[in-house]
Write a protein that holds these residues in place. Structure first.
Motif, PDB file in Angstrom:
ATOM      1  N   THR A 297       0.833  -1.201   0.000  1.00  0.00           N
ATOM      2  CA  THR A 297       0.000   0.000   0.000  1.00  0.00           C
ATOM      3  C   THR A 297       0.868   1.252   0.000  1.00  0.00           C
ATOM      4  O   THR A 297       0.611   2.216  -0.734  1.00  0.00           O
ATOM      5  CB  THR A 297      -0.931   0.000   1.220  1.00  0.00           C
ATOM      6  OG1 THR A 297      -1.784  -1.150   1.148  1.00  0.00           O
ATOM      7  CG2 THR A 297      -1.793   1.242   1.258  1.00  0.00           C
ATOM      8  N   THR A 301       1.303   4.160  -3.019  1.00  0.00           N
ATOM      9  CA  THR A 301       1.185   5.590  -2.744  1.00  0.00           C
ATOM     10  C   THR A 301       2.421   6.338  -3.228  1.00  0.00           C
ATOM     11  O   THR A 301       2.320   7.455  -3.746  1.00  0.00           O
ATOM     12  CB  THR A 301       0.971   5.819  -1.239  1.00  0.00           C
ATOM     13  OG1 THR A 301      -0.315   5.286  -0.883  1.00  0.00           O
ATOM     14  CG2 THR A 301       1.015   7.301  -0.872  1.00  0.00           C
ATOM     15  N   HIS A 345      -3.072  16.790   0.757  1.00  0.00           N
ATOM     16  CA  HIS A 345      -3.772  15.556   1.134  1.00  0.00           C
ATOM     17  C   HIS A 345      -2.954  14.323   0.765  1.00  0.00           C
ATOM     18  O   HIS A 345      -2.990  13.307   1.479  1.00  0.00           O
ATOM     19  CB  HIS A 345      -5.149  15.514   0.472  1.00  0.00           C
ATOM     20  CG  HIS A 345      -6.123  16.496   1.048  1.00  0.00           C
ATOM     21  ND1 HIS A 345      -6.506  16.473   2.374  1.00  0.00           N
ATOM     22  CD2 HIS A 345      -6.786  17.540   0.489  1.00  0.00           C
ATOM     23  CE1 HIS A 345      -7.364  17.452   2.603  1.00  0.00           C
ATOM     24  NE2 HIS A 345      -7.544  18.116   1.478  1.00  0.00           N
ATOM     25  N   ALA A 346      -2.210  14.393  -0.337  1.00  0.00           N
ATOM     26  CA  ALA A 346      -1.336  13.272  -0.693  1.00  0.00           C
ATOM     27  C   ALA A 346      -0.233  13.093   0.351  1.00  0.00           C
ATOM     28  O   ALA A 346       0.142  11.960   0.692  1.00  0.00           O
ATOM     29  CB  ALA A 346      -0.726  13.504  -2.076  1.00  0.00           C
ATOM     30  N   ASP A 348      -0.507  13.922   3.520  1.00  0.00           N
ATOM     31  CA  ASP A 348      -1.172  13.327   4.688  1.00  0.00           C
ATOM     32  C   ASP A 348      -1.320  11.816   4.525  1.00  0.00           C
ATOM     33  O   ASP A 348      -1.118  11.048   5.470  1.00  0.00           O
ATOM     34  CB  ASP A 348      -2.554  13.965   4.894  1.00  0.00           C
ATOM     35  CG  ASP A 348      -2.487  15.347   5.518  1.00  0.00           C
ATOM     36  OD1 ASP A 348      -1.504  15.656   6.212  1.00  0.00           O
ATOM     37  OD2 ASP A 348      -3.448  16.122   5.317  1.00  0.00           O
ATOM     38  N   THR A 349      -1.681  11.381   3.322  1.00  0.00           N
ATOM     39  CA  THR A 349      -1.819   9.947   3.066  1.00  0.00           C
ATOM     40  C   THR A 349      -0.475   9.241   3.197  1.00  0.00           C
ATOM     41  O   THR A 349      -0.374   8.168   3.819  1.00  0.00           O
ATOM     42  CB  THR A 349      -2.399   9.720   1.660  1.00  0.00           C
ATOM     43  OG1 THR A 349      -3.704  10.309   1.591  1.00  0.00           O
ATOM     44  CG2 THR A 349      -2.495   8.235   1.335  1.00  0.00           C
ATOM     45  N   ALA A 352       0.426   8.898   6.837  1.00  0.00           N
ATOM     46  CA  ALA A 352      -0.331   7.832   7.504  1.00  0.00           C
ATOM     47  C   ALA A 352       0.244   6.462   7.175  1.00  0.00           C
ATOM     48  O   ALA A 352       0.336   5.582   8.050  1.00  0.00           O
ATOM     49  CB  ALA A 352      -1.801   7.908   7.093  1.00  0.00           C
ATOM     50  N   GLN A 353       0.665   6.264   5.944  1.00  0.00           N
ATOM     51  CA  GLN A 353       1.146   4.944   5.553  1.00  0.00           C
ATOM     52  C   GLN A 353       2.578   4.691   6.017  1.00  0.00           C
ATOM     53  O   GLN A 353       2.923   3.555   6.362  1.00  0.00           O
ATOM     54  CB  GLN A 353       0.992   4.791   4.045  1.00  0.00           C
ATOM     55  CG  GLN A 353      -0.489   4.728   3.661  1.00  0.00           C
ATOM     56  CD  GLN A 353      -0.728   4.675   2.175  1.00  0.00           C
ATOM     57  OE1 GLN A 353       0.198   4.715   1.374  1.00  0.00           O
ATOM     58  NE2 GLN A 353      -1.988   4.594   1.791  1.00  0.00           N
ATOM     59  N   PRO A 412      -4.286  14.105   9.805  1.00  0.00           N
ATOM     60  CA  PRO A 412      -4.154  14.915   8.590  1.00  0.00           C
ATOM     61  C   PRO A 412      -4.357  16.403   8.841  1.00  0.00           C
ATOM     62  O   PRO A 412      -5.452  16.837   9.217  1.00  0.00           O
ATOM     63  CB  PRO A 412      -5.237  14.349   7.668  1.00  0.00           C
ATOM     64  CG  PRO A 412      -6.213  13.680   8.571  1.00  0.00           C
ATOM     65  CD  PRO A 412      -5.428  13.174   9.734  1.00  0.00           C
ATOM     66  N   SER A 434       1.355  19.639   6.958  1.00  0.00           N
ATOM     67  CA  SER A 434       1.366  18.215   6.603  1.00  0.00           C
ATOM     68  C   SER A 434       2.775  17.748   6.295  1.00  0.00           C
ATOM     69  O   SER A 434       3.204  16.674   6.740  1.00  0.00           O
ATOM     70  CB  SER A 434       0.458  17.969   5.389  1.00  0.00           C
ATOM     71  OG  SER A 434      -0.882  18.318   5.664  1.00  0.00           O
TER      72      SER A 434
END
Length: 529
Positions: A297, A301, A345-346, A348-349, A352-353, A412, A434
């Motif tokens: 995952t 990303t 937002h990317a 932030d993703t 998270a990963q 986020p 972020s």
């Protein structure tokens, strides 16, 4: 490398960031387009169009008109007033890449900037002059504070810069030492395109993506050592299982792990029996069986991040923009192309990963120090006599201490908008927050991974006396030997901080990367089917 506003690649950006790109120039065709656009923009002003940042002031003061005589002076005021950032200095690689990214955006020919201004920016890059850019102040709605500092260096009007890896000094002095003119005057409308965009944010995103790739590549090696130390079931890596999930990045990660552990006699029924397991393993814990899914995952990303970065780098990210009318004249159009919501937002993703993989790494380390969870490795991975020796439990606690810090910073920031500047900027992406969170978490993730390596290598050494002549996989054996060249096996308890620090050094300097397959870079991954 010739900039034309349309063809800057991730590989080229990586080279600029690392200082290996060679000279960077503005293409002649782009320069001609910029000149035509500039001429048309000035004609539009003469015809009476009122334009933000050209003949009108900025932000809450946008309704204040500027006279023709004030417009050039206004460029200085924009840079001086906006260069209000503080905090730690961004890296020279980020500062250098930010200038190139902004120059490339200007080269598209929609900002009304002269070619001379882009050439001045690239002259700094080619001479090794990098502005000192403060990290704190930007909302991610444009690069106002850090790029204003760069603008002051560009014009020689205050601020500080570095020449090569030297100490920072006054911009004019540094420019002179580099053989460049001490000053450069911006013309009407050129300051806002310099600061109203995403060059700094994109440059920091590039740096974080490269760092995340190194983290993920090295995580695969640490996990392979874990599998060897715990004599894990290889069935969880079976290509048929992962093909049925139909996620290419997951299949890729499983393939990497198969290549790393290929030839292992420890990860077999024979190996488990040799170590003393008396009942079939059946299957390992979720953290072991789902690692390809979790790592895959993150890999996906990172592949998506490359597409976002390349699109952003070759876009007109400013306000206002200049467009050609059907009759060949030009007009200004006000909009919001400086907005960095998608990148924010990317990021932030990605944060998270990265956090999820780091938490997984910590969970695997926790299994290694518990005899019940590691299928018989000594508690704490302590040397004999266990009890007198306390082993590595406190090294593992270093990782545990960082997990909640990462989890807090993985919230986020992109959903935490707040209105500013009299409500004129009533929505802000907070993308720089972020990015700062991601940078902080990558530092923590690297420490957690270093602890994982430390414990997995020790687990292999603790198990080896009982494994007879059974062999590790060729690549895991090589990786374990490489790690042991720097950090010896733990026997009797010793001062552990040097070991932890050396393991962190190995990870942060990418010394534990492996490349068991010919194509492991995220750009090589196919899109999800």
């Amino acid at each position: 490398m010739a900039l034309d506003g349309a063809h800057l690649t991730m590989a080229q950006m990586s080279a600029v960031f690392r200082g290996t790109s060679g000279p960077v120039a503005l293409s002649e065709s782009a320069a001609a387009d910029m000149t035509r656009t500039r001429d048309g923009a000035l004609a539009s002003l003469t015809e009476g169009q009122r334009v933000y940042g050209w003949n009108q002031a900025l932000g809450p003061l946008k309704n204040k008109a500027l006279t023709d005589a004030e417009q050039v002076e206004f460029q200085k005021h924009i840079l001086r007033s906006h260069a209000a950032g503080t905090g730690p200095e961004l890296s020279t690689g980020v500062a250098r890449l930010a200038l190139v990214l902004r120059a490339n955006a200007m080269a598209r020919g929609h900002m009304g900037v002269r070619p001379e201004t882009v050439r001045r920016m690239l002259a700094l890059v080619n001479a090794g002059v990098t502005p000192v850019m403060p990290a704190i102040g930007s909302l991610g709605t444009g690069d106002l504070q850090p790029m204003a500092a760069a603008g002051l260096v560009l014009t020689g009007d205050g601020a500080t810069a570095r020449l090569g890896g030297g100490e920072p000094g006054p911009a004019g002095d540094v420019l002179a030492r580099a053989g460049l003119p001490r000053t450069f005057e911006l013309q009407a409308g050129e300051a806002l395109p310099l600061i109203s965009g995403s060059g700094v944010l994109t440059a920091r995103y590039v740096a974080s993506v490269l760092r995340s790739e190194a983290f993920l590549d090295q995580f695969g090696g640490a996990f392979a050592l874990f599998m060897e130390a715990t004599r894990a079931e290889a069935g969880s890596l079976d290509a048929r299982t992962h093909a049925e999930r139909r996620i290419p990045a997951e299949e890729h990660e499983a393939g990497v792990l198969r290549a790393l552990t290929q030839g292992s006699q420890w990860m077999t029924e024979q190996g488990r029996t040799q170590y003393g397991e008396t009942t079939p393993r059946i299957q390992d814990a979720v953290s072991v069986r789902s690692t390809p899914h979790i790592a895959g995952t993150l890999r996906q990303t990172l592949a998506e991040a490359v597409a976002i970065i390349e699109r952003e780098a070759n876009s007109s990210t400013s306000n206002p923009l200049v467009f050609e009318r059907p009759d060949g004249s030009r007009e200004f159009v006000m909009g919001g192309n400086y907005d960095d919501a998608q990148i924010g937002h990317a990021i932030d993703t990605l944060n998270a990963q990265v956090t999820d993989v780091a938490v997984l790494s910590h969970e695997l380390s926790a299994r290694l120090i518990a005899a019940k969870w590691s299928y018989g490795l000594p508690d704490n991975l302590a040397g004999p006599p266990v009890g007198l020796n306390s082993g590595m439990v406190q090294a593992q606690t270093v990782a545990a201490a960082l997990v909640p810090e990462m989890q807090v910073r993985a919230v986020p920031a992109g959903v935490l908008s707040r209105p500013e500047k009299f409500g004129q900027e009533d929505h802000n992406t907070m993308a720089m927050a972020s990015e700062r969170n991601l940078d902080d978490n990558l530092e923590r993730a690297e420490i957690i991974l270093a602890v994982h390596f430390l414990l997995a290598a020790q687990g292999i050494d603790a198990a080896r006396p009982q494994m007879g002549g059974l062999a590790l996989g060729k690549r895991t054996a090589e990786l374990h030997a490489r790690f042991r060249q720097h950090i010896p096996e733990l026997g009797e308890d010793r001062w552990m901080t040097p070991d932890v620090d050396e393991a962190v050094h190995l990870v942060t300097h990418e010394h534990l990367r492996t490349d068991p397959q010919p194509a492991t870079h995220t750009q090589s991954l196919p899109h999800p089917r």
